[in-house]
Design a protein around this motif. Structure first.
Motif, PDB file in Angstrom:
ATOM      1  N   ASN A  74      -5.782  45.655 -36.432  1.00 54.12           N
ATOM      2  CA  ASN A  74      -7.014  46.181 -35.869  1.00 54.12           C
ATOM      3  C   ASN A  74      -7.750  45.105 -35.069  1.00 54.12           C
ATOM      4  N   ALA A  75      -7.817  43.895 -35.637  1.00 56.36           N
ATOM      5  CA  ALA A  75      -8.483  42.789 -34.934  1.00 56.36           C
ATOM      6  C   ALA A  75      -7.752  42.465 -33.634  1.00 56.36           C
ATOM      7  N   MET A  76      -6.418  42.447 -33.677  1.00 53.90           N
ATOM      8  CA  MET A  76      -5.644  42.173 -32.464  1.00 53.90           C
ATOM      9  C   MET A  76      -5.873  43.265 -31.421  1.00 53.90           C
ATOM     10  N   GLY A  77      -5.974  44.509 -31.873  1.00 52.09           N
ATOM     11  CA  GLY A  77      -6.238  45.608 -30.949  1.00 52.09           C
ATOM     12  C   GLY A  77      -7.595  45.477 -30.282  1.00 52.09           C
ATOM     13  N   GLN A  78      -8.600  45.043 -31.057  1.00 53.15           N
ATOM     14  CA  GLN A  78      -9.928  44.845 -30.481  1.00 53.15           C
ATOM     15  C   GLN A  78      -9.916  43.719 -29.452  1.00 53.15           C
ATOM     16  N   VAL A  79      -9.194  42.646 -29.754  1.00 48.56           N
ATOM     17  CA  VAL A  79      -9.098  41.539 -28.789  1.00 48.56           C
ATOM     18  C   VAL A  79      -8.428  42.017 -27.509  1.00 48.56           C
ATOM     19  N   ARG A  80      -7.356  42.790 -27.671  1.00 47.61           N
ATOM     20  CA  ARG A  80      -6.652  43.308 -26.487  1.00 47.61           C
ATOM     21  C   ARG A  80      -7.566  44.206 -25.650  1.00 47.61           C
ATOM     22  N   SER A  81      -8.332  45.082 -26.327  1.00 44.61           N
ATOM     23  CA  SER A  81      -9.202  45.988 -25.575  1.00 44.61           C
ATOM     24  C   SER A  81     -10.324  45.211 -24.878  1.00 44.61           C
ATOM     25  N   GLN A  82     -10.846  44.165 -25.534  1.00 39.88           N
ATOM     26  CA  GLN A  82     -11.878  43.348 -24.885  1.00 39.88           C
ATOM     27  C   GLN A  82     -11.297  42.602 -23.690  1.00 39.88           C
ATOM     28  N   THR A  83     -10.073  42.097 -23.840  1.00 39.64           N
ATOM     29  CA  THR A  83      -9.415  41.402 -22.733  1.00 39.64           C
ATOM     30  C   THR A  83      -9.187  42.366 -21.568  1.00 39.64           C
ATOM     31  N   ALA A  84      -8.741  43.574 -21.915  1.00 44.87           N
ATOM     32  CA  ALA A  84      -8.508  44.573 -20.867  1.00 44.87           C
ATOM     33  C   ALA A  84      -9.813  44.931 -20.174  1.00 44.87           C
ATOM     34  N   ALA A  85     -10.894  45.059 -20.951  1.00 39.34           N
ATOM     35  CA  ALA A  85     -12.189  45.387 -20.342  1.00 39.34           C
ATOM     36  C   ALA A  85     -12.655  44.256 -19.429  1.00 39.34           C
ATOM     37  N   GLY A  86     -12.437  43.012 -19.873  1.00 36.13           N
ATOM     38  CA  GLY A  86     -12.823  41.868 -19.041  1.00 36.13           C
ATOM     39  C   GLY A  86     -12.020  41.805 -17.762  1.00 36.13           C
ATOM     40  N   SER A  87     -10.701  42.011 -17.874  1.00 30.89           N
ATOM     41  CA  SER A  87      -9.876  41.958 -16.671  1.00 30.89           C
ATOM     42  C   SER A  87     -10.175  43.146 -15.761  1.00 30.89           C
ATOM     43  N   ASP A  88     -10.564  44.273 -16.364  1.00 30.56           N
ATOM     44  CA  ASP A  88     -10.952  45.429 -15.555  1.00 30.56           C
ATOM     45  C   ASP A  88     -12.221  45.110 -14.765  1.00 30.56           C
ATOM     46  N   ALA A  89     -13.170  44.439 -15.415  1.00 30.77           N
ATOM     47  CA  ALA A  89     -14.408  44.059 -14.724  1.00 30.77           C
ATOM     48  C   ALA A  89     -14.112  43.069 -13.599  1.00 30.77           C
ATOM     49  N   GLU A  90     -13.206  42.112 -13.867  1.00 30.42           N
ATOM     50  CA  GLU A  90     -12.831  41.149 -12.826  1.00 30.42           C
ATOM     51  C   GLU A  90     -12.156  41.858 -11.655  1.00 30.42           C
ATOM     52  N   ALA A  91     -11.291  42.807 -11.968  1.00 29.13           N
ATOM     53  CA  ALA A  91     -10.600  43.540 -10.903  1.00 29.13           C
ATOM     54  C   ALA A  91     -11.599  44.335 -10.064  1.00 29.13           C
ATOM     55  N   LYS A  92     -12.594  44.935 -10.734  1.00 31.30           N
ATOM     56  CA  LYS A  92     -13.612  45.680  -9.982  1.00 31.30           C
ATOM     57  C   LYS A  92     -14.421  44.742  -9.094  1.00 31.30           C
ATOM     58  N   ALA A  93     -14.739  43.546  -9.614  1.00 29.86           N
ATOM     59  CA  ALA A  93     -15.496  42.582  -8.810  1.00 29.86           C
ATOM     60  C   ALA A  93     -14.680  42.136  -7.593  1.00 29.86           C
ATOM     61  N   GLN A  94     -13.385  41.894  -7.785  1.00 32.75           N
ATOM     62  CA  GLN A  94     -12.529  41.497  -6.666  1.00 32.75           C
ATOM     63  C   GLN A  94     -12.404  42.625  -5.650  1.00 32.75           C
TER      64      GLN A  94
END
Length: 158
Positions: A74-94
Motif C-alpha cells: 500500500n505504501a509503495m502504491g501511494q509513492v507510485r501514485s504521488q510520483t505519477a501525479a508529480g510527473s503529470d504536473a511536470e508534463a502539464k507545465a512543459q
C-alpha cells in the motif's frame, strides 16, 4: 480404582498378550495425553471451545503475518501514485510552456525575426551588429556613443 487411563488403553496391552499378538501393542504408552492441558487429545471432553480459541489465535497470527506485506504494498502504491501525479504536473507545465512558445513564435511570424537575428550574429558582420547595440545602449543612458563602442570592443577580446 480411579485411573487417568481409559479402559481401552489399559486393556489393549493385556488383550494383545492373551492372544499372542505382541506386535499389536499400541506404540503410544498408556495415558500420555491424560494430563496435558489441551482438550483436543481427550475424546471424553468437548473440544469445540478449545479449538475455537486455538483457531482464533492462528487466524490472528496469519492476519498479522499478511498485514505487513499488504501495508508495504500500500505504501509503495501511494509513492507510485504521488510520483505519477508529480510527473503529470511536470508534463502539464512543459506542455503549457511549449504552447506559449509556439504562440510567441506564431506572433513573431514563426520566429523569422529570431532567425534573422541569429543569422546576423553568426555572420561576419556580427561585430558591427554588437558595436551598434552597445552604441545604442550608451546613448539611451545619456553617455557618449564612443563609450559604448569601447565597451563592445573590450567584450570582443575578453
Amino acid at each position: 480404582m480411579n485411573s487417568p487411563y481409559s479402559v481401552a488403553q489399559e486393556t489393549l496391552g493385556m488383550s494383545s498378550m492373551q492372544r499372542g499378538l505382541e506386535h499389536m501393542k499400541s506404540p503410544v504408552r498408556p495415558g500420555p495425553n491424560a494430563y496435558d492441558l489441551g482438550g483436543a487429545s481427550k475424546p471424553s471432553v468437548n473440544t469445540q471451545p478449545y479449538n475455537n480459541q486455538r483457531l482464533a489465535e492462528q487466524n490472528q497470527l496469519q492476519n498479522i503475518g499478511s498485514a505487513a506485506p499488504q501495508a508495504a504494498a500500500n505504501a509503495m502504491g501511494q509513492v507510485r501514485s504521488q510520483t505519477a501525479a508529480g510527473s503529470d504536473a511536470e508534463a502539464k507545465a512543459q506542455l503549457f510552456a511549449a504552447e506559449r512558445m509556439s504562440e510567441a513564435l506564431y506572433a513573431n511570424q514563426s520566429g523569422s525575426a529570431l532567425m534573422k537575428m541569429n543569422s546576423i550574429i553568426q555572420s561576419p558582420e556580427a561585430n558591427k551588429f554588437k558595436h551598434d547595440i552597445a552604441n545604442g545602449k550608451a546613448m539611451a543612458m545619456g553617455m557618449s556613443p564612443d563609450l559604448g563602442g569601447e565597451v563592445a570592443t573590450k567584450n570582443q577580446y575578453a
